[in-house]
Design an enzyme around this catalytic site. Structure first.
Site, PDB file in Angstrom:
ATOM      1  N   ASP A  67       7.058  -3.186   8.929  1.00  0.00           N
ATOM      2  CA  ASP A  67       7.467  -3.587   7.562  1.00  0.00           C
ATOM      3  C   ASP A  67       8.697  -3.614   7.406  1.00  0.00           C
ATOM      4  O   ASP A  67       9.697  -3.585   8.104  1.00  0.00           O
ATOM      5  CB  ASP A  67       6.121  -2.820   7.139  1.00  0.00           C
ATOM      6  CG  ASP A  67       6.178  -1.420   7.333  1.00  0.00           C
ATOM      7  OD1 ASP A  67       6.779  -1.670   8.228  1.00  0.00           O
ATOM      8  OD2 ASP A  67       5.440  -1.096   7.361  1.00  0.00           O
ATOM      9  N   ASN A 136      -3.665   7.757   2.700  1.00  0.00           N
ATOM     10  CA  ASN A 136      -5.294   6.871   2.162  1.00  0.00           C
ATOM     11  C   ASN A 136      -5.347   5.944   2.781  1.00  0.00           C
ATOM     12  O   ASN A 136      -6.397   4.731   2.603  1.00  0.00           O
ATOM     13  CB  ASN A 136      -4.918   5.979   1.013  1.00  0.00           C
ATOM     14  CG  ASN A 136      -3.187   4.537   1.530  1.00  0.00           C
ATOM     15  OD1 ASN A 136      -3.148   4.929   2.109  1.00  0.00           O
ATOM     16  ND2 ASN A 136      -2.525   4.187   0.479  1.00  0.00           N
ATOM     17  N   HIS A 138      -3.427   3.812   5.186  1.00  0.00           N
ATOM     18  CA  HIS A 138      -3.186   2.186   5.457  1.00  0.00           C
ATOM     19  C   HIS A 138      -2.118   2.045   6.310  1.00  0.00           C
ATOM     20  O   HIS A 138      -2.026   2.850   7.310  1.00  0.00           O
ATOM     21  CB  HIS A 138      -2.066   1.752   3.876  1.00  0.00           C
ATOM     22  CG  HIS A 138      -0.007   2.246   4.349  1.00  0.00           C
ATOM     23  ND1 HIS A 138       0.180   3.355   2.979  1.00  0.00           N
ATOM     24  CD2 HIS A 138      -0.202   3.323   5.213  1.00  0.00           C
ATOM     25  CE1 HIS A 138       0.911   3.958   3.705  1.00  0.00           C
ATOM     26  NE2 HIS A 138       0.888   3.919   4.690  1.00  0.00           N
ATOM     27  N   GLU A 143      -2.390  -1.194   2.541  1.00  0.00           N
ATOM     28  CA  GLU A 143      -2.980  -0.863   1.460  1.00  0.00           C
ATOM     29  C   GLU A 143      -4.146  -0.597   1.211  1.00  0.00           C
ATOM     30  O   GLU A 143      -4.971  -1.859   1.487  1.00  0.00           O
ATOM     31  CB  GLU A 143      -2.344  -0.463  -0.128  1.00  0.00           C
ATOM     32  CG  GLU A 143      -1.247  -0.462  -0.321  1.00  0.00           C
ATOM     33  CD  GLU A 143      -0.435   0.880   0.204  1.00  0.00           C
ATOM     34  OE1 GLU A 143      -0.794   2.056   0.665  1.00  0.00           O
ATOM     35  OE2 GLU A 143       1.227   1.552   0.028  1.00  0.00           O
TER      36      GLU A 143
END
Ligand code: PGA
Length: 241
Positions: A67, A136, A138, A143
């Protein structure tokens, strides 16, 4: 999933670097999928050490990073390209033209995502992908969401990710709001995956990834459906398993 618990981040770094070394020794022209973040740093240090010692030769290797932030060029010291140069590529011998990091400053970022998928395919697909996991759940910038994203795409970052990443910027306002990321589908195509996590703040995400239902509300849970995934955690991150 093959879950392994190690005593600390250093031990995970050594174990993950050994997986990379074995991959490169078995297939010198392999394709490696790489990640940024603080967790892989000991792995990259160990890979550099193995290269310096002559144990591994990366001259035939191709790499793809997961990313990149939209709007930061490769020279920006918080871009993921810069991170990879500083933490790995300056220290090993992957040829420059075989290093692939998404361009967050491409004139057409949508087209950039499509080209990236094409380049991974043309390289023969990813042999071994390393991943971190967010608090979280991800993976890369995928996400928690309503669906699993099939391919490389543009994302709006969540407040939780902006909050986690602001430590690297002057303030939370300076954290880019968008990023380009390989999709869950792109990641799942990797032949082998190693996902690493350390520290108690990852314990819930690690539990949900390993023991929870497969759900896009914990993107990493999809790895339960991958045929060759190793989970490497320290005792704190594995405390709820
Ligand atoms: P970290 O990031 O290694 O800096 O904790 C992991 C991630 O958010 O994927």
């Amino acid at each position: 999933m093959n879950v392994r618990i190690y005593k600390d981040a250093q031990a995970i770094g050594t174990a993950a670097a050994a997986l990379f070394a074995a991959q490169v020794i078995d297939k010198p022209n392999c394709v490696l999928g790489l990640a940024t973040g603080s967790t892989p740093i000991p792995t990259y240090k160990k890979m550099a050490e193995m290269y310096r010692e002559g144990a591994v030769d990366f001259s035939g290797v191709t790499t793809f990073n997961l990313d990149e932030y939209v709007g930061l060029d490769h020279d920006h010291d918080q871009s993921y390209y810069y991170f990879m140069m500083e933490n790995l590529f300056k220290h090993i011998n992957v040829p420059h033209d075989r290093i692939h990091v998404l361009s967050g400053t491409a004139a057409d970022v949508e087209a950039e995502c499509g080209h990236y998928e094409d380049k991974i395919k043309a390289a023969g697909g990813i042999d071994l992908q390393i991943l971190g996991i967010g608090r979280n759940g991800h993976i890369a910038f995928n996400e928690p969401a309503a669906d699993f994203a099939p391919a490389t795409h543009i994302v709006e970052l969540t407040e939780s990710t902006i909050e986690a990443n602001k430590r690297f910027f002057a303030s939370a306002d300076d954290v880019p709001r968008r990023a380009l990321t390989m999709g869950i589908g792109s990641i799942m195509k990797a032949r082998s995956i190693v996902i690493i996590a350390t520290g108690s703040d990852k314990a819930e995400a690690v539990r949900d990834m390993v023991k929870g239902p497969i759900s896009p509300s914990c993107p990493a849970s999809i790895l339960q459906a991958h045929p060759d995934t190793v989970v490497m955690v320290d005792e704190a991150a594995g405390a709820l398993l």
